[in-house]
Design a protein around this motif. Structure first.
Motif, PDB file in Angstrom:
ATOM      1  N   SER A  83      77.285  43.095  84.751  1.00 18.96           N
ATOM      2  CA  SER A  83      77.025  43.638  83.623  1.00 18.96           C
ATOM      3  C   SER A  83      76.261  42.769  82.614  1.00 18.96           C
ATOM      4  O   SER A  83      77.000  42.211  81.643  1.00 18.96           O
ATOM      5  CB  SER A  83      78.418  44.193  82.869  1.00 18.96           C
ATOM      6  N   GLY A 102      73.125  55.809  89.168  1.00 23.24           N
ATOM      7  CA  GLY A 102      74.346  55.641  88.879  1.00 23.24           C
ATOM      8  C   GLY A 102      74.560  54.498  87.887  1.00 23.24           C
ATOM      9  O   GLY A 102      75.658  53.917  88.063  1.00 23.24           O
ATOM     10  N   VAL A 103      73.539  53.922  87.342  1.00 25.26           N
ATOM     11  CA  VAL A 103      73.734  52.547  86.735  1.00 25.26           C
ATOM     12  C   VAL A 103      73.918  52.728  85.080  1.00 25.26           C
ATOM     13  O   VAL A 103      74.016  51.945  84.331  1.00 25.26           O
ATOM     14  CB  VAL A 103      72.736  51.657  86.849  1.00 25.26           C
ATOM     15  N   VAL A 104      73.748  54.214  84.687  1.00 30.10           N
ATOM     16  CA  VAL A 104      73.921  54.588  83.385  1.00 30.10           C
ATOM     17  C   VAL A 104      74.909  55.496  82.844  1.00 30.10           C
ATOM     18  O   VAL A 104      75.352  56.362  83.805  1.00 30.10           O
ATOM     19  CB  VAL A 104      72.462  54.884  82.705  1.00 30.10           C
ATOM     20  N   GLU A 105      75.445  55.420  81.733  1.00 36.21           N
ATOM     21  CA  GLU A 105      76.572  56.545  81.303  1.00 36.21           C
ATOM     22  C   GLU A 105      75.881  57.632  80.516  1.00 36.21           C
ATOM     23  O   GLU A 105      74.900  57.423  79.733  1.00 36.21           O
ATOM     24  CB  GLU A 105      77.514  55.707  80.004  1.00 36.21           C
ATOM     25  N   TRP A 142      71.503  62.155  79.554  1.00 32.67           N
ATOM     26  CA  TRP A 142      71.422  60.772  80.223  1.00 32.67           C
ATOM     27  C   TRP A 142      70.765  59.639  79.322  1.00 32.67           C
ATOM     28  O   TRP A 142      70.729  58.742  79.518  1.00 32.67           O
ATOM     29  CB  TRP A 142      70.476  60.763  81.116  1.00 32.67           C
ATOM     30  N   GLN A 281      69.442  54.227  76.983  1.00 35.14           N
ATOM     31  CA  GLN A 281      70.436  54.418  77.730  1.00 35.14           C
ATOM     32  C   GLN A 281      71.437  53.503  77.760  1.00 35.14           C
ATOM     33  O   GLN A 281      71.177  52.190  77.487  1.00 35.14           O
ATOM     34  CB  GLN A 281      69.999  54.580  79.127  1.00 35.14           C
ATOM     35  N   LYS A 284      76.280  51.499  82.506  1.00 38.38           N
ATOM     36  CA  LYS A 284      77.429  51.837  82.927  1.00 38.38           C
ATOM     37  C   LYS A 284      78.403  50.754  83.052  1.00 38.38           C
ATOM     38  O   LYS A 284      78.225  49.664  83.541  1.00 38.38           O
ATOM     39  CB  LYS A 284      77.495  52.545  84.461  1.00 38.38           C
ATOM     40  N   GLY A 285      79.752  50.918  82.539  1.00 38.40           N
ATOM     41  CA  GLY A 285      80.753  50.075  82.425  1.00 38.40           C
ATOM     42  C   GLY A 285      80.373  48.852  81.533  1.00 38.40           C
ATOM     43  O   GLY A 285      80.959  47.888  82.057  1.00 38.40           O
ATOM     44  N   THR A 286      79.460  48.875  80.770  1.00 36.07           N
ATOM     45  CA  THR A 286      79.287  47.641  79.762  1.00 36.07           C
ATOM     46  C   THR A 286      80.594  47.517  79.097  1.00 36.07           C
ATOM     47  O   THR A 286      81.279  48.273  78.513  1.00 36.07           O
ATOM     48  CB  THR A 286      78.178  48.044  78.801  1.00 36.07           C
TER      49      THR A 286
END
Lengths: 368, 289
Positions: A83, A102-105, A142, A281, A284-286
């Motif tokens: 991250s 699948g790398v963005v929220e 997105w 964007q 994800k998971g930041t």
């Protein structure tokens, strides 16, 4: 040397090695960034302090910036894992790739106070709102639209007797070593329209079409001085008298050059030009989710939109902000809400086979 | 604890760290890279597999072979240019400069650029070789040319010049070491026996400096072969090197399997060169005895 001194020495060496190894392992472990920091991966100028200062003052989130030279760097850097970045600003041909990876929220719409002021076409764009198979959860999107513009062409007006209106000078030996194009896969689109006509679907080229475009781009190589990789590099190429014609991020580099007294003219060639739309964007998971959310909200706000437009020379995604802060002349020259102009651009979409397009451009660069 | 045990223990204490380090940062990554080179690409990721498609592609698609050949050509040219510059300079330093002080000053001045950032040195060449650069301005000032020449920058010539400048210290250092070690009495003996200057150089000095030459060539070749900065900074449209292609595969092309296969081939070439230079050096040593 006595045995004793040897063993003392060896042990102290071993300890030193162990400490070094331990230190190195701590160094490679992902550092846990404390709240209040925001690492963004973006284009040069996009997080200029004149745009983000207000945000940093109000939220206390300190921004660190890393720049990309092409959209393809976003998936590459996020696929490498860890991250490292909290927010990214790809164009809409890439936001969908990141969503599918699948790398963005997903971003909740009710969190975005300026959402209704964003141009309708921008909000409903599949790369923002998602599409069958990769729809975000109900009530989320997105990506958060930020800016748009053209991949215009530009030239030094003191070097041309008749103003160019086409990219056909790519293949004119009179311009050997005097031209430059962006080191990016989108050159494929420009040349595809030149060969197959301005209405060809450049996002779904066949292998045979890609091969023709590749050969045509290789044919143009003697005219190329350098493939430019960053905005700053292109500005330097003109400023140092190396090139006289290139593509450009419409409005940005030409303004920097005109400031330096170099007579630049931008134009849309008769083959049509690419259009681009950029959006923010959240990765994800930041660990810095709070700052990241505040940041994407801020970047749509009238203040950030107007500052962005002033610094970059790009058009705004926020229609209301554009009406509020632009003079009528600026509003017109930035083509805000000018649908004839917008329809005349070929806005980037995610290519059906993006890897084949990238490979074609790499083959051009490798060729003799 | 007896002496032998103590010895074993201290040896273990000494070596555990380095061996772990070696396994962790060298062996494991190489094995991972080798494994990935057999994987299949599935954009935007890759899936475990065992197939030779990535290697076949490198030999099948001319773009990779062309870049490989270009990289070999550039690296050989850089090595030859650095050799041509470094050998006379080092020879002069070792045999002609009498004062030890002066010799050390010139030697340090030669290798001091190593302490300056690579990027900075490469950028400097941009300002020298550019169309409106120092070289063109100078040539126009002394009247040799009327119009600036664009042939100095953004091509393979500029890359060879830049890399030769940057890697010269790596040729000078081993040459200096090997020339300095040559016993002077061998050269005197050769002259006493009536062999001329040229003969002495060709039959005594040059053969005895072969280890230095080989080490210098190996350094400069391997460093240029793996370089990817100078093609970006001073290279033009025909300057892509193999390392740029590898960087692209791990970056925007998102094709780690192909990138790994290319890296394995590069590794093979570099190891082959090092082995060859080692063989040559041994062969040379035997001849002297």
């Amino acid at each position: 040397m006595t045995m004793k001194s040897l063993s003392v020495k060896t042990i102290s060496l071993a300890v030193a090695a162990a400490v070094a190894l331990g230190g190195a392992m701590t160094a490679v472990a992902p550092s846990q960034a404390s709240a209040g920091e925001l690492a963004i991966l973006t284009w040069e100028g996009y997080a200029d302090s004149s745009i983000t200062q207000k945000f940093e003052d109000e939220t206390g989130c300190a921004i660190s910036r890393t720049y990309v030279g092409s959209n393809d760097e976003f998936p590459a850097k996020l696929a490498a894992g860890g991250s490292i970045y909290d927010a990214v600003s790809p164009s809409l041909d890439t936001t969908g790739i990141l969503a599918k990876m699948g790398v963005v929220e997903p971003i909740a719409i009710d969190m975005l106070p300026d959402w209704e002021d964003i141009y309708e076409g921008f909000r409903a764009h599949p790369s923002v709102a998602g599409a069958e198979g990769w729809l975000p959860p109900e009530g989320t999107v997105w990506a958060v639209p930020y800016s748009w513009g053209s991949i215009a062409w530009m030239y030094r007006s003191d070097k041309f007797d008749t103003p160019p209106d086409s990219i056909e000078i790519f293949w004119d030996p009179a311009y050997a070593g005097k031209l430059s194009i962006w080191d990016d896969k989108t050159n494929i689109y420009a040349v595809a329209r030149y060969i197959f006509g301005r209405d060809v679907n450049v996002y779904d080229l066949s292998d045979d079409q890609l091969a023709q475009v590749r050969d045509k781009l290789i044919e143009a190589k003697p005219q190329m001085r350098k493939y430019w990789a960053t905005a700053g590099e292109l500005v330097n190429l003109y400023a140092n008298g190396e090139v006289i014609f290139s593509n450009t991020w419409g409005g940005y580099q030409s303004a920097l050059l005109i400031e330096q007294g170099i007579p630049m003219v931008e134009f849309i060639p008769k083959e049509k030009a690419d259009g681009w739309q950029d959006a923010w964007q959240i990765v994800k998971g930041t660990p810095n989710m709070d700052c990241a959310k505040k940041f994407v909200v801020y970047m749509q706000s009238p203040h950030a939109q107007c500052q962005m437009s002033a610094v970059m020379g790009y058009s705004m995604a926020n229609a209301t902000a554009a009406k509020e802060c632009l003079t009528p002349e600026m509003y017109e020259s930035l083509h805000q809400g000018d649908w004839t102009y917008i329809d005349g651009l070929d806005f980037w979409q995610e290519p059906i086979r993006v890897d084949a397009v990238i490979e074609t451009w790499n083959a051009v660069k490798a060729a003799q | 604890m007896n002496l032998a045990q103590q010895k074993r223990l201290s040896f273990a204490a000494l070596m555990t760290g380095p061996i772990l380090w070696w396994i962790l940062v060298l062996l494991v990554p190489y094995v991972i890279m080798l494994m990935i080179s057999f994987y299949s690409k599935q954009f935007p990721f890759h899936v475990p597999d065992f197939q030779f498609g990535n290697y076949l592609k490198i030999f099948d698609d001319p773009q990779y072979f062309q870049v490989l050949l270009r990289s070999l050509k550039i690296s050989v040219l850089v090595s030859l240019v650095t050799f041509a510059l470094a050998y006379p300079l080092t020879y002069y330093l070792v045999f002609k400069v009498r004062s030890h002080r002066v010799r050390m000053i010139i030697y340090v001045a030669t290798i001091i650029p190593l302490w300056v950032s690579y990027l900075l040195r490469a950028y400097t060449w941009k300002t020298i070789l550019g169309t409106e650069g120092i070289l063109n301005s100078f040539l126009m000032w002394i009247g040799i040319i009327d119009e600036p020449i664009s042939l100095f920058l953004y091509n393979q010539f500029a890359m060879v010049v830049t890399m030769a400048y940057i890697f010269t210290p790596y040729m000078v250092m081993p040459l200096f070491a090997s020339l300095e070690k040559i016993p002077r009495n061998l050269i005197e003996a050769s002259k006493d026996l009536g062999v001329g200057r040229m003969g002495t150089f060709l039959r005594v000095t040059l053969p005895l400096s072969v280890p230095g030459i080989l080490a210098g060539f190996t350094f400069t070749f391997c460093l240029s072969f793996g370089d990817f900065i100078s093609p970006q900074l001073v290279g033009g449209p025909y300057s892509n090197m193999i390392s740029n292609v590898v960087a692209t595969q791990f970056g925007i092309a998102m094709n780690w399997p192909l990138g790994s296969a290319l890296s394995m081939i590069m590794l093979f070439i570099v190891v082959a060169i090092i082995t060859m230079s080692d063989r040559f050096e041994r062969a040379g040593r035997l001849d002297l005895n």
